[in-house]
Design a protein around this motif. Structure first.
Motif, PDB file in Angstrom:
ATOM      1  N   LEU A  63     -22.156  14.254  -6.043  1.00  0.00           N
ATOM      2  CA  LEU A  63     -22.021  13.147  -6.989  1.00  0.00           C
ATOM      3  C   LEU A  63     -22.631  13.485  -8.340  1.00  0.00           C
ATOM      4  N   LEU A  64     -23.719  14.230  -8.335  1.00  0.00           N
ATOM      5  CA  LEU A  64     -24.361  14.610  -9.594  1.00  0.00           C
ATOM      6  C   LEU A  64     -23.475  15.570 -10.383  1.00  0.00           C
ATOM      7  N   LEU A  65     -22.907  16.559  -9.702  1.00  0.00           N
ATOM      8  CA  LEU A  65     -22.101  17.568 -10.392  1.00  0.00           C
ATOM      9  C   LEU A  65     -20.699  17.080 -10.744  1.00  0.00           C
ATOM     10  N   ASP A  66     -20.103  16.277  -9.856  1.00  0.00           N
ATOM     11  CA  ASP A  66     -18.699  15.900 -10.026  1.00  0.00           C
ATOM     12  C   ASP A  66     -18.486  14.453 -10.429  1.00  0.00           C
ATOM     13  N   GLY A  67     -19.548  13.661 -10.420  1.00  0.00           N
ATOM     14  CA  GLY A  67     -19.425  12.263 -10.806  1.00  0.00           C
ATOM     15  C   GLY A  67     -18.970  11.383  -9.661  1.00  0.00           C
ATOM     16  N   PRO A  68     -18.869  10.090  -9.922  1.00  0.00           N
ATOM     17  CA  PRO A  68     -18.468   9.144  -8.885  1.00  0.00           C
ATOM     18  C   PRO A  68     -17.111   9.505  -8.286  1.00  0.00           C
ATOM     19  N   MET A  69     -16.980   9.245  -6.980  1.00  0.00           N
ATOM     20  CA  MET A  69     -15.720   9.531  -6.293  1.00  0.00           C
ATOM     21  C   MET A  69     -15.625   8.709  -5.021  1.00  0.00           C
ATOM     22  N   GLY A  70     -14.448   8.717  -4.428  1.00  0.00           N
ATOM     23  CA  GLY A  70     -14.215   8.000  -3.184  1.00  0.00           C
ATOM     24  C   GLY A  70     -14.786   8.745  -1.982  1.00  0.00           C
ATOM     25  N   VAL A  71     -14.906   8.014  -0.890  1.00  0.00           N
ATOM     26  CA  VAL A  71     -15.461   8.569   0.343  1.00  0.00           C
ATOM     27  C   VAL A  71     -14.617   9.740   0.843  1.00  0.00           C
ATOM     28  N   ASN A  72     -13.308   9.631   0.806  1.00  0.00           N
ATOM     29  CA  ASN A  72     -12.457  10.724   1.290  1.00  0.00           C
ATOM     30  C   ASN A  72     -12.621  11.985   0.451  1.00  0.00           C
ATOM     31  N   ASP A  73     -12.778  11.821  -0.854  1.00  0.00           N
ATOM     32  CA  ASP A  73     -13.008  12.977  -1.725  1.00  0.00           C
ATOM     33  C   ASP A  73     -14.355  13.619  -1.419  1.00  0.00           C
TER      34      ASP A  73
END
Length: 164
Positions: A63-73
């Motif tokens: 989450l820190l490197l790629d930012g907010p995302m969905g659970v499946n991602d």
């Protein structure tokens, strides 16, 4: 008189087995130092009261490197089942570390993010490790970086087989 390839053993190039043993020896000396350094990275004060396990750190790093995302991602990036990620997200959400919000593009989907209150502490904790990997991997070409990652993955798998 000697013929090419029949030089005494001490002046020849080391055999592949000797080179492999030297590399193994180097790695056996290096790995405990790497783990020791990682364990000495202090948990920032704002996060010390939380029950954070290594699996949580991987999720937080994504989450820190790629930012907010969905659970499946997140599950795909962490190479675990979505239900595993959902359990971790639920745990970290109850602790106030993560938040789930509705995806504006698809209201059925939830986006997971680090809370604004915890983001500075998580950045301070995990960013130096990311910076160190960038320093180590930066001079390498894409194929060399892939080789390093694949080698570490193969090591992890082999250690797991040995332990089972």
């Amino acid at each position: 008189m000697s013929t090419p390839g029949s030089e005494p053993r001490d002046v020849r190039q080391p055999s592949n087995g000797e080179e492999l043993d030297d590399a193994v020896r180097s790695m056996l000396l290096l790995m405990p130092r790497l783990v020791g350094r990682a364990k000495r990275i202090p948990v920032p004060e704002p996060l010390r009261g939380f029950a954070l396990a290594p699996r949580h750190l991987s999720l937080l790093a994504c989450l820190l490197l790629d930012g907010p995302m969905g659970v499946n991602d997140l599950a795909a990036r962490l190479e675990v089942a979505p239900t595993t990620v959902s359990l971790m997200v639920g745990d970290l959400s109850r602790q106030g570390i993560l938040e789930r919000r509705e995806d504006e593009a698809d209201r059925r989907r939830r986006i997971v993010a680090i809370t604004a209150a915890r983001l500075p502490a998580i950045e301070a904790w995990l960013a130096p490790g990311a910076a160190a990997w960038r320093t180590a991997l930066g001079p390498l070409g894409a194929a060399q970086r892939r080789l390093v990652v694949d080698t570490l993955l193969a090591y992890e798998e082999a250690v797991g087989r040995e332990r089972d």
